[in-house]
Design an enzyme around this catalytic site. Structure first.
Site, PDB file in Angstrom:
ATOM      1  N   GLY A  72      38.247  47.261  34.691  1.00 48.16           N
ATOM      2  CA  GLY A  72      38.790  48.688  33.626  1.00 48.16           C
ATOM      3  C   GLY A  72      37.214  49.111  32.988  1.00 48.16           C
ATOM      4  CB  THR A  73      34.985  47.933  30.696  1.00 45.23           C
ATOM      5  OG1 THR A  73      35.883  47.273  30.192  1.00 45.23           O
ATOM      6  CG2 THR A  73      33.852  47.927  29.739  1.00 45.23           C
ATOM      7  CG  ASN A 155      44.707  48.857  24.156  1.00 44.06           C
ATOM      8  OD1 ASN A 155      44.442  50.097  24.324  1.00 44.06           O
ATOM      9  ND2 ASN A 155      43.408  48.199  23.322  1.00 44.06           N
ATOM     10  CD  GLN A 183      47.067  47.018  28.555  1.00 46.64           C
ATOM     11  OE1 GLN A 183      47.970  46.947  29.163  1.00 46.64           O
ATOM     12  NE2 GLN A 183      46.057  46.703  27.918  1.00 46.64           N
ATOM     13  CG  HIS A 205      41.969  41.206  33.538  1.00 49.39           C
ATOM     14  ND1 HIS A 205      42.153  40.556  32.587  1.00 49.39           N
ATOM     15  CD2 HIS A 205      41.366  42.336  33.459  1.00 49.39           C
ATOM     16  CE1 HIS A 205      41.713  41.965  31.371  1.00 49.39           C
ATOM     17  NE2 HIS A 205      41.327  42.593  32.658  1.00 49.39           N
ATOM     18  CB  THR A 241      27.363  42.672  48.329  1.00 51.49           C
ATOM     19  OG1 THR A 241      26.425  42.914  48.944  1.00 51.49           O
ATOM     20  CG2 THR A 241      28.405  42.165  49.609  1.00 51.49           C
ATOM     21  CB  CYS A 329      38.459  44.034  22.278  1.00 54.03           C
ATOM     22  SG  CYS A 329      39.173  44.200  23.964  1.00 54.03           S
TER      23      CYS A 329
HETATM   24  C1  PLP Z   1      41.940  45.868  29.182  1.00 52.26           C
HETATM   25  C2  PLP Z   1      42.253  47.468  29.101  1.00 52.26           C
HETATM   26  C3  PLP Z   1      40.464  47.841  29.207  1.00 52.26           C
HETATM   27  C4  PLP Z   1      39.342  47.237  30.280  1.00 52.26           C
HETATM   28  O1  PLP Z   1      39.495  46.227  30.758  1.00 52.26           O
HETATM   29  P1  PLP Z   1      38.762  45.089  31.211  1.00 52.26           P
HETATM   30  O2  PLP Z   1      39.465  44.588  33.058  1.00 52.26           O
HETATM   31  O3  PLP Z   1      39.691  43.510  30.641  1.00 52.26           O
HETATM   32  O4  PLP Z   1      37.270  45.633  31.423  1.00 52.26           O
HETATM   33  C5  PLP Z   1      40.043  49.024  29.224  1.00 52.26           C
HETATM   34  N1  PLP Z   1      41.372  49.878  28.575  1.00 52.26           N
HETATM   35  C6  PLP Z   1      42.374  49.291  28.113  1.00 52.26           C
HETATM   36  C7  PLP Z   1      43.747  50.518  27.963  1.00 52.26           C
HETATM   37  C8  PLP Z   1      42.433  47.764  28.154  1.00 52.26           C
HETATM   38  O5  PLP Z   1      43.941  47.462  27.934  1.00 52.26           O
END
Ligand code: PLP
Length: 388
Positions: A72-73, A155, A183, A205, A241, A329
């Site tokens: 996500g990041t 989140n 989310q 995840h 890769t 976080c």
């Molecule tokens: C968890 C989360 C992220 C970050 O995702 P990662 O896979 O941990 O880098 C970004 N945005 C929201 C809303 C999240 O809940």
């Protein structure tokens, strides 16, 4: 070991058994590089393509519109940096419009672009229920806006944002729109076309896929630049890769999530609603953040008066329950949640936030057990520290 109950699915989820099974061969005999033209490579190219189709189907896009990332990041970084820079290069637009309640992956990225690259960032506030204010957002838009980025579901509160309306406003000015749907995916139906967004982030995840893999949907024709340099993988937008086991796992998680969503969410919503009702009945001085808004079905953020959320979380943990206080976080530091502050709760109230986020494997018995323990934990903490 005592029984452990996981109520923290917005932080991360366990990969489904089928997801892990699907990945295993790609650590062993199917280890080829998908860029190789020999058979070891080509069979894996096919696996990557199949996963891309599943992910596209989950988010309502075409396979060519899916870029695999590390999560996500990275998806948020690629979308925001990549699209804002591309648009400024084309049009001189240098404003980014986002909201006050975004995940740090979005907030910090916007801050960074503001500090280091001269973008001007507007943080649109939300209302008391945690919904981003459309009137304020509309006022922030102008021909100088390079990008709008607002999350699909928050989140911490689970509140669903009016992304379709936001995208419609932005489209009138021809401004590209990104949504962090990390989310949303796996919790509510997500359809990029229906939402009208140009860019959409997901992370494996958060919906029973593997960690360290995610995707960015990029609507065909959206101007965007790569943020790292290297090979021509992923249309040149994400060189390196491919993480093939992760991609295969993400594809499988997407495939199953799409199929199981209606059933799983009905189950989870029933548990969440019963949990909230019972807590409100049994524990005085509790309110639910975002209760008046549309929320994803699994999330409950309870503001428990006269206690510290962190103390509640630690005490519940000793009883075997994993919940979160504030945003995961930010934990480690007992700071009030900036999201709850943005909803208008004061610092003291925001310290008492407990986030419970359920998953498909949670049961009614687990909720019952929680309802036994939780009022006692709160009562004890309140009697120990007669604050406020
Ligand atoms: C968890 C989360 C992220 C970050 O995702 P990662 O896979 O941990 O880098 C970004 N945005 C929201 C809303 C999240 O809940």
């Amino acid at each position: 070991m005592a029984r452990r109950t996981y109520f923290d699915h917005n932080a991360t989820t366990a990969a489904r058994r089928e997801v892990v099974e699907a990945m295993l061969p790609f650590f062993r005999e199917r280890f080829g590089n998908a860029s190789s033209i020999h058979l070891f490579g080509q069979e894996n190219r096919e696996a990557v393509d199949a996963a891309r189709a599943h992910v596209a189907s989950l988010v309502g896009g075409e396979p060519e519109e899916i870029i695999f990332t590390s999560g996500g990041t990275e998806s948020d970084n690629l979308a925001i940096r990549g699209a804002a820079r591309a648009r400024r290069r084309a049009s001189k637009a240098d404003r980014i419009v986002t909201s006050a309640i975004e995940h740090p992956a979005v907030l910090k990225t916007c801050e960074d672009l503001g500090r280091d690259e001269g973008f001007r960032v507007t943080y649109v506030p939300c209302d008391r229920d945690g919904v981003v204010r459309l009137d304020e957002l509309e006022r922030a838009l102008s021909p100088a806006t390079a990008l709008v980025t607002v999350m699909l579901a928050n989140n911490e509160t689970g509140v669903i944002q009016p992304i379709r309306e936001i995208a419609a406003l932005a489209r009138r000015h021809g401004i590209p729109v990104h949504t962090d749907a990390v989310q949303g995916a796996g919790k509510i139906p997500v359809d990029a076309g229906d939402l009208g967004v140009d860019l959409l982030s997901i992370a494996g995840h958060k919906f029973y896929g593997p960690k360290g893999i995610g995707a960015l949907y990029v609507r065909r024709g959206t101007p965007i630049e790569a943020i790292s340099t290297g090979g021509s993988h992923e249309c040149g937008l994400r060189p390196g890769t491919e993480n093939i086991p992760g991609i295969v796992g993400l594809g499988e998680a997407a495939r199953i999530s799409k199929r199981e969503l209606p059933r799983e969410m009905e189950h989870i919503r029933a548990l969440r609603d019963r949990l909230e009702r019972s807590v409100l009945e049994r524990v005085p001085d509790v309110s639910i953040a975002g209760a008046g808004a549309l929320r994803v079905p699994n999330t409950s953020n309870m503001l428990v008066g006269r206690v510290e959320g962190e103390a509640v979380t630690l005490n519940l943990s000793m009883s075997g329950f994993a919940v979160s206080s504030g945003s995961a976080c930010a934990s480690g530091a007992s700071e009030p949640s900036y999201v709850l502050l943005a909803l208008g709760f004061d610092g003291a109230a925001s310290q008492g936030g407990i986030r419970i986020s359920l998953g498909f494997a949670n049961t009614g018995e687990e909720v019952d057990a929680f309802l036994e323990i939780f009022p006692r934990v709160v009562e004890r903490l309140r009697s120990l520290s007669p604050i406020r």
